[in-house]
Enzyme design. Sequence first.
Site, PDB file in Angstrom:
ATOM      1  N   HIS A 175       5.428  -4.877 -43.874  1.00 36.37           N
ATOM      2  CA  HIS A 175       6.561  -3.788 -43.422  1.00 36.37           C
ATOM      3  C   HIS A 175       6.339  -2.448 -43.487  1.00 36.37           C
ATOM      4  CE1 HIS A 175      10.553  -2.394 -41.971  1.00 36.37           C
ATOM      5  NE2 HIS A 175      10.455  -1.528 -43.084  1.00 36.37           N
TER       6      HIS A 175
ATOM      7  N   ASP B 124      22.913  -8.362 -40.376  1.00 35.91           N
ATOM      8  CA  ASP B 124      22.218  -7.100 -40.065  1.00 35.91           C
ATOM      9  C   ASP B 124      22.069  -6.322 -38.969  1.00 35.91           C
ATOM     10  OD1 ASP B 124      20.236  -5.119 -41.540  1.00 35.91           O
ATOM     11  OD2 ASP B 124      19.084  -5.820 -39.954  1.00 35.91           O
TER      12      ASP B 124
ATOM     13  N   ARG C 175      25.280   1.443 -37.862  1.00 36.76           N
ATOM     14  CA  ARG C 175      24.474   2.713 -38.806  1.00 36.76           C
ATOM     15  C   ARG C 175      23.907   3.627 -37.705  1.00 36.76           C
ATOM     16  NH1 ARG C 175      20.283  -0.365 -41.761  1.00 36.76           N
ATOM     17  NH2 ARG C 175      19.716   1.470 -42.515  1.00 36.76           N
TER      18      ARG C 175
ATOM     19  N   SER D 226      18.481  -4.321 -45.288  1.00 38.98           N
ATOM     20  CA  SER D 226      18.184  -4.513 -44.045  1.00 38.98           C
ATOM     21  C   SER D 226      16.644  -5.128 -43.818  1.00 38.98           C
ATOM     22  CB  SER D 226      18.323  -3.371 -43.214  1.00 38.98           C
ATOM     23  OG  SER D 226      17.910  -3.557 -41.842  1.00 38.98           O
TER      24      SER D 226
ATOM     25  N   LYS E 223      15.525  -9.553 -44.042  1.00 39.77           N
ATOM     26  CA  LYS E 223      14.677 -10.284 -43.102  1.00 39.77           C
ATOM     27  C   LYS E 223      13.545 -11.032 -43.504  1.00 39.77           C
ATOM     28  CE  LYS E 223      14.828  -6.286 -40.309  1.00 39.77           C
ATOM     29  NZ  LYS E 223      16.220  -5.774 -40.312  1.00 39.77           N
TER      30      LYS E 223
END
Length: 472
Positions: free
Chosen positions: A97, A176, A183, A198, A202
């Site tokens: 990520h 989420d 958000r 968040s 995932k």
Amino acid sequence: MAFQVAGRCEDVLQYRFSDIIAKKRNGSVLTPEEIRYMVQAAMNGQAQECQLGALLMAIRIRGMDPQETMTLTRELVASGRVLQWPNEWNSCLVDKHSTGGVGDKVSLPLAPALSACGCKVPMISGRGLGHTGGTLDKLESIPGFSSQQSPEQMETILKSVGCCIVGQSGDLVPADKIFYEIRDVTATVDSLPLITASVMSKKVAESISALILDVKFGEAAQSPTIEEARTLAQSLVNVGFSLGIPTTALLSKMDNPIGRCVGNALEVIEALECLEGTGSSDLRELVTHTGGHLLWLCGKAASATQGAKLIANALDDGSALQCFRAMLEAQGVHPDIARTLSSSSSLCKAPHQEVLKAERSGTVELIRARPIAEILNALGAGRSRATDTIKHSVGAELLVAVGQHVEKGEPWIRIHYENSPLTEKQRQSLQQSISITDQPPFIPTPRIREIISFPVKKEELGTTMRREGEIS
């Protein structure tokens, strides 16, 4: 079955949502039961949107302690489905990520290089929003590529190819999605515990066995300073280990664009150069180091250094490129295109180009990524709203590199555009984005500045990490 329902069966104690808002507003710690109720109330419509916004703002201002953050992550996972894979894959399922950057096409060569080294990579990626680009947008500049793959299709692709890059399913961590949309309009996107929950929810839902995080800092990053990036990275690493996923974070500098291309189709071409063993040195640095740490984390290399060498070999011997082509074909690209795609391919070419020239002689000290990305987005390369349409051919090529000497009048950037040419204001902004000084030419410092590879207590933060100069 390639997935299972992760939702909870037990009844949740009833609370008044306004009491939970007030408790967090006052700085108190929420119990696991209150956090569970908060997530389920969002899912079943018991909480009004204004109440969710108020609670998220209270969390943004007051924060969450590590236990609250981990509980929130677990409850987000439990709101949807969890991917399940064959048992024999348990030790080799990996993912990565990135917190977002300009010219960040690392995932494109990284996933197939990891596959070539024996990993299974169920990479779930996103789209660009604002000045940062999205991996799916880049891949969709290749005709026929489909990011929408069911869990069963993902398993089939992983069995035959070893990697896939797909979009998030609506069944995966749906709570989420609800929170993120709120958000986005309540100025709470930058909340540390909300970012952590968040991202990690995932990854937990992917059922991976190792995770690498590229946490960027700098002018064009979500975290402006290395201190902020370090805090975020440590939060992510702590949650990863607490939930059973060996996790490492790299802190990387994000002032200059990564590589020499920005824009979807152009970045695919540059990624192909990397897959052919050539291309930009900073892109290769990020790919080999990121992949090296993942190979070490999942036990396929004795060290991160050895892992980086294995990734480099996969790039140089063509095996990563073959995996990339096979992945494209498995995800809808016509075989004739997928099997011949290379850095010399004519991919989604823009009809117009404009070159800007250096206004003085000297050494390139900095090429500011953010204004370049913002101008390209205005030309159609990105989106300001999720519903905006991308112009995949719009982009920029950097014709010079940081540390290089340039002469006045030498071309330094080429803009690719479709319809509207650059305005005079945009030209001026681009010219101001390159800094040229009188210092002698130099070799740029590595992008990766720190590595965080194990959880630490909050009071130990900053004392147990390897610093710049200690990167393997």
